[in-house]
Scaffold this motif. Structure first.
Motif, PDB file in Angstrom:
ATOM      1  N   LEU A   1       0.828  -1.212   0.000  1.00 52.07           N
ATOM      2  CA  LEU A   1       0.000   0.000   0.000  1.00 52.07           C
ATOM      3  C   LEU A   1       0.862   1.261   0.000  1.00 52.07           C
ATOM      4  O   LEU A   1       0.545   2.247  -0.670  1.00 52.07           O
ATOM      5  N   ASN A   2       1.967   1.205   0.733  1.00 44.75           N
ATOM      6  CA  ASN A   2       2.859   2.364   0.761  1.00 44.75           C
ATOM      7  C   ASN A   2       3.505   2.613  -0.594  1.00 44.75           C
ATOM      8  O   ASN A   2       3.636   3.755  -1.033  1.00 44.75           O
ATOM      9  N   ALA A   3       3.898   1.502  -1.265  1.00 46.33           N
ATOM     10  CA  ALA A   3       4.491   1.631  -2.599  1.00 46.33           C
ATOM     11  C   ALA A   3       3.515   2.285  -3.563  1.00 46.33           C
ATOM     12  O   ALA A   3       3.886   3.028  -4.463  1.00 46.33           O
ATOM     13  N   LEU A   4       2.239   2.020  -3.348  1.00 46.38           N
ATOM     14  CA  LEU A   4       1.206   2.592  -4.226  1.00 46.38           C
ATOM     15  C   LEU A   4       0.714   3.945  -3.713  1.00 46.38           C
ATOM     16  O   LEU A   4      -0.200   4.530  -4.289  1.00 46.38           O
ATOM     17  N   HIS A   5       1.296   4.420  -2.609  1.00 48.73           N
ATOM     18  CA  HIS A   5       0.897   5.689  -1.982  1.00 48.73           C
ATOM     19  C   HIS A   5      -0.575   5.704  -1.609  1.00 48.73           C
ATOM     20  O   HIS A   5      -1.272   6.686  -1.800  1.00 48.73           O
ATOM     21  N   LEU A   6      -1.053   4.532  -1.142  1.00 46.28           N
ATOM     22  CA  LEU A   6      -2.474   4.426  -0.795  1.00 46.28           C
ATOM     23  C   LEU A   6      -2.697   4.457   0.716  1.00 46.28           C
ATOM     24  O   LEU A   6      -3.821   4.354   1.174  1.00 46.28           O
ATOM     25  N   LEU A   7      -1.602   4.576   1.481  1.00 51.66           N
ATOM     26  CA  LEU A   7      -1.741   4.536   2.934  1.00 51.66           C
ATOM     27  C   LEU A   7      -1.401   5.906   3.499  1.00 51.66           C
ATOM     28  O   LEU A   7      -0.227   6.266   3.590  1.00 51.66           O
ATOM     29  N   PRO A   8      -2.405   6.693   3.872  1.00 55.89           N
ATOM     30  CA  PRO A   8      -2.171   8.079   4.262  1.00 55.89           C
ATOM     31  C   PRO A   8      -1.137   8.230   5.385  1.00 55.89           C
ATOM     32  O   PRO A   8      -0.170   8.956   5.241  1.00 55.89           O
ATOM     33  N   GLY A   9      -1.282   7.486   6.483  1.00 62.50           N
ATOM     34  CA  GLY A   9      -0.375   7.683   7.606  1.00 62.50           C
ATOM     35  C   GLY A   9       0.939   6.933   7.479  1.00 62.50           C
ATOM     36  O   GLY A   9       1.841   7.142   8.257  1.00 62.50           O
ATOM     37  N   GLY A  10       1.017   6.022   6.529  1.00 63.43           N
ATOM     38  CA  GLY A  10       2.223   5.228   6.382  1.00 63.43           C
ATOM     39  C   GLY A  10       2.202   3.938   7.192  1.00 63.43           C
ATOM     40  O   GLY A  10       2.989   3.038   6.947  1.00 63.43           O
ATOM     41  N   HIS A  11       1.299   3.856   8.192  1.00 67.89           N
ATOM     42  CA  HIS A  11       1.214   2.653   9.018  1.00 67.89           C
ATOM     43  C   HIS A  11      -0.195   2.075   8.953  1.00 67.89           C
ATOM     44  O   HIS A  11      -1.167   2.789   8.740  1.00 67.89           O
ATOM     45  N   ILE A  12      -0.231   0.759   9.189  1.00 62.36           N
ATOM     46  CA  ILE A  12      -1.542   0.151   9.464  1.00 62.36           C
ATOM     47  C   ILE A  12      -1.630  -0.124  10.950  1.00 62.36           C
ATOM     48  O   ILE A  12      -2.597   0.250  11.612  1.00 62.36           O
ATOM     49  N   THR A  13      -0.595  -0.763  11.474  1.00 57.27           N
ATOM     50  CA  THR A  13      -0.576  -0.989  12.921  1.00 57.27           C
ATOM     51  C   THR A  13      -0.368   0.358  13.622  1.00 57.27           C
ATOM     52  O   THR A  13      -0.003   1.354  12.989  1.00 57.27           O
TER      53      THR A  13
END
Lengths: 305, 379
Positions: A158-170
């Motif tokens: 998700l980070n590679a695709l820039h789809l994770l706003p905060g950078g973390h899931i946990t």
């Protein structure tokens, strides 16, 4: 007493002609006798510790001796519990509420499919729902933590695709709610499935026969008939989720701590935290009891009250 | 006039044209043609598994036929959903909505159709079936007979073009069943709707229905007024399913004026040609038990008779049933009405003559297996 009334009813299915006095006297003891082992167990391992915990929640510290308490009637522990830890209480109820809502949204269609559409796959699906219980729930949560970790496959993709706003899931509240939803999902599925499966098919057909289309039949017949299961499922999900600390501990961060985490740390990590931890436990219990009471009063069926 | 909900208005006779329903390899209903006139009380009678309930469910729309069409009047209902049909069902297990009060149960149909007077209609219908005093209770608080009445009210309140009753009295005890039979008939006469009643109880079918159709293996064996069907069964199955018959396989040997002459197990018997449904070769000959008389001595007169031995005597109050063994080994049953006060003086082992008027005899195509199946199904 209502439990005893039940036993009496179940045994009294036969004719009610008066039995010999001696036999009746013997039989009237039977329900109590059967209750005895469970009652003893609960008394020793539930009632006594609960009373003990209550006395602890009212203790005061010896001034100058951290970690030493004396017996007291000190309600300031409760005041501290409510004022210092209000955010954690709010989070607990909010997260548990969200998890219950999401679990319901996932569980109802699943239970419906299992009860009405699964055919010969029904048992396979049932086993799939129960299968997670074969591993400890802490282990499964640890596994989730690894899967969702920043270096893990999901977050890095998700980070590679820039789809994770905060950078973390946990370490987010979403991960905690997702963990709670996942861990308590079977407790939602099984009661709903049981109530749907028990529902008389002909009654649902009768809805269609009486001019209700598929959706109206669901809304006016199927859903109300499965309400006992829905109520049981939401209670079985909400109550343990509100007291849970494993998910917040493993999947969350400091700003997602729930009451369970605070109780745990007050008990085991804070010197002199025992009375406050006990007060927190009692406050949580009282809050949940009050909410459940209102909830069951509002939506409950005769079967639950 | 079709409404937006897809509801189909239809008035007239119910018509099934070459309707077939298969479940895998099993054909539950086999090429069925049937017309039920508007406003009649029609009974579908048959043993379990004969396809009668499947037929009913197809009319209700709960099953779709594999082939064929279902009409009410000129409207083709084939393929439409249950809620689009002017048809309502009284389910075998009543299937009342457990979470609704009795009044809400009955008002369910009218409400779905957007009727503003749903509650008033419900109360009126509950009055018609005499359970209006239970309107605010829940189904679980009612007895079987009361639930049955509510189930009937819930269907009746919609004034459907066709009302289907699926073994509605099956779960009730005999006395209550009798009482409700009479009442169902009264209600049907009062509201004038087409009633289709599915049952395996031949007595129930005969007492209530204007027309009875006997179904077996997914087909209609015989259809007609109950009295006609009883008097002259057309197949060996009907002969034993609708009442009992004394049956015997024999050969047609001759014609004698308006009568057929057959030899049945060594005895020559006569059957009016008009009552002979099988006229050549091997046939099954039959007489109803109450048409047979038991006599101490050889009868004089034009009837057919056989000598036999009393095997058993059972007194049932209104009548006495004698089981008589004939020389061929067959056992016939004979009902004698207890019209006189004389005590019954026949005992097992006594030699008797049995005799009957040939005008009551009939022949059907020989099919012993079906006759036995029918006997077992009613046992």
């Amino acid at each position: 007493m209502s439990a005893l009334a039940h036993v009496g009813q179940a045994g009294g299915g036969g004719p009610t002609d008066p039995a010999p006095a001696q036999e009746r006297a013997g039989r009237s003891w039977l329900p109590y006798l059967l209750l005895l082992p469970g009652a003893l167990w609960l008394f020793v391992f539930f009632v006594i510790p609960l009373l003990q915990l209550f006395t602890v929640s009212l203790q005061s510290q010896f001034p100058g001796y951290p970690g030493y308490y004396y017996r007291d009637v000190n309600f300031s522990n409760y005041l501290r519990a409510l004022t210092d830890f209000a955010p954690q209480f709010g989070r607990s109820l909010l997260f548990a509420g969200l998890a219950t809502f999401f679990a319901f949204c996932l569980a109802y269609p699943l239970a419906y499919a299992m009860a009405f559409k699964a055919g010969r796959w029904r048992n396979v699906m049932l086993i799939a729902v129960i299968a997670p219980f074969f591993t400890s729930f802490i282990l499964r949560t640890v596994a989730w933590r690894q899967i969702l970790a920043d270096e893990g496959p999901v977050a890095s993709t998700l980070n590679a695709l820039h789809l994770l706003p905060g950078g973390h899931i946990t370490e987010t509240w979403a991960a905690v709610v997702a963990g709670l939803t996942y861990n308590f999902l079977p407790f939602m599925v099984l009661p709903i499935y049981a109530s749907l499966e028990r529902a008389d098919h002909r009654v649902i057909e009768a809805g269609g026969d009486l001019y209700a289309n598929g959706f109206t039949t669901f809304r006016t017949v199927t859903l109300p008939m499965s309400m006992p299961g829905v109520i049981a499922g939401t209670l079985l999900t909400f109550i343990p989720a509100a007291g849970d600390y494993v998910n917040a501990d493993l999947l969350g961060a400091d700003n997602t701590k729930m009451v369970g985490n605070v109780i745990e740390s007050q008990f085991f990590r804070v010197l002199g935290g025992f009375p406050v931890a006990a007060a927190l436990s009692f406050t949580l219990m009282a809050l949940i009891l009050a909410m459940v009471f209102v909830y069951v009063r509002r939506f409950g069926t005769e079967e639950l009250l | 006039m079709a409404r937006s909900s897809g509801f189909r208005e239809a008035k007239g006779d119910l018509r099934l044209e070459s309707v077939t329903k298969s479940f895998g390899d099993f054909t539950a209903v086999d090429d069925l043609d049937l017309v039920v006139p508007r406003g009649s009380f029609f009974a579908l009678l048959g043993p379990s598994g004969c396809g009668k309930t499947t037929t009913l469910r197809m009319v209700a729309g709960l099953e779709q036929p594999s082939a064929g069409n279902i009409f009410i009047g000129e409207t083709d209902l084939t393929g439409s959903r249950p809620y689009e049909r002017p048809v309502n069902t009284v389910f075998q297990s009543y299937a009342l909505f457990p979470h609704l009060t009795i009044r809400d149960n009955v008002a369910f149909g009218p409400k779905r159709r957007g009727d503003r007077n749903a509650m008033t209609l419900a109360d009126e219908t509950l009055q018609l079936v005499q359970v209006d005093h239970l309107a605010s209770r829940k189904p679980a608080q009612l007895s079987g007979g009361q639930q049955q009445r509510v189930a009937l009210a819930r269907a009746l309140v919609n004034r459907p073009e066709v009302l289907l009753l699926d073994e509605p009295l099956g779960a009730l005890d005999l006395k209550l069943r009798r009482q409700l039979q009479v009442e169902l008939k009264r209600i049907q006469t009062e509201v004038g709707l087409t009633f289709i009643h599915v049952t395996h109880d031949q007595e129930e079918a005969m007492t209530m229905a204007d027309t009875v159709a006997v179904m077996n293996h997914g087909r209609i064996e015989q259809m007609g007024r109950p009295a006609d069907m009883y008097d002259l069964p057309l197949t060996s199955f009907v002969a034993n399913f609708v009442g009992r018959s004394n049956l015997g396989v024999g050969q047609v040997v001759d014609r004698d004026g308006d009568n057929l002459v057959a030899e049945v197990q060594g005895t020559k018997v006569k059957v009016p040609l008009a009552r002979a449904n099988a006229k050549d070769g091997t046939v099954m000959f039959g007489v109803r038990p109450e048409k047979v008389r038991v006599l101490r001595s050889a009868p004089e007169g034009g009837g057919d008779d056989v000598k036999g031995t009393v095997l058993d005597v059972s007194f049932t109050g209104v009548a006495t049933e004698y089981l008589v063994r004939l020389p061929s080994g067959t056992v016939w049953s004979c009902y004698e009405q207890n019209l006189d006060v004389d005590p019954i003086d026949l005992r097992p082992g006594d030699d008797v003559w049995i005799s009957w008027d040939p005008a009551h005899a009939f022949t059907v195509a020989a099919d012993e297996a079906e006759a036995r199946a029918a006997e077992e199904a009613t046992a």
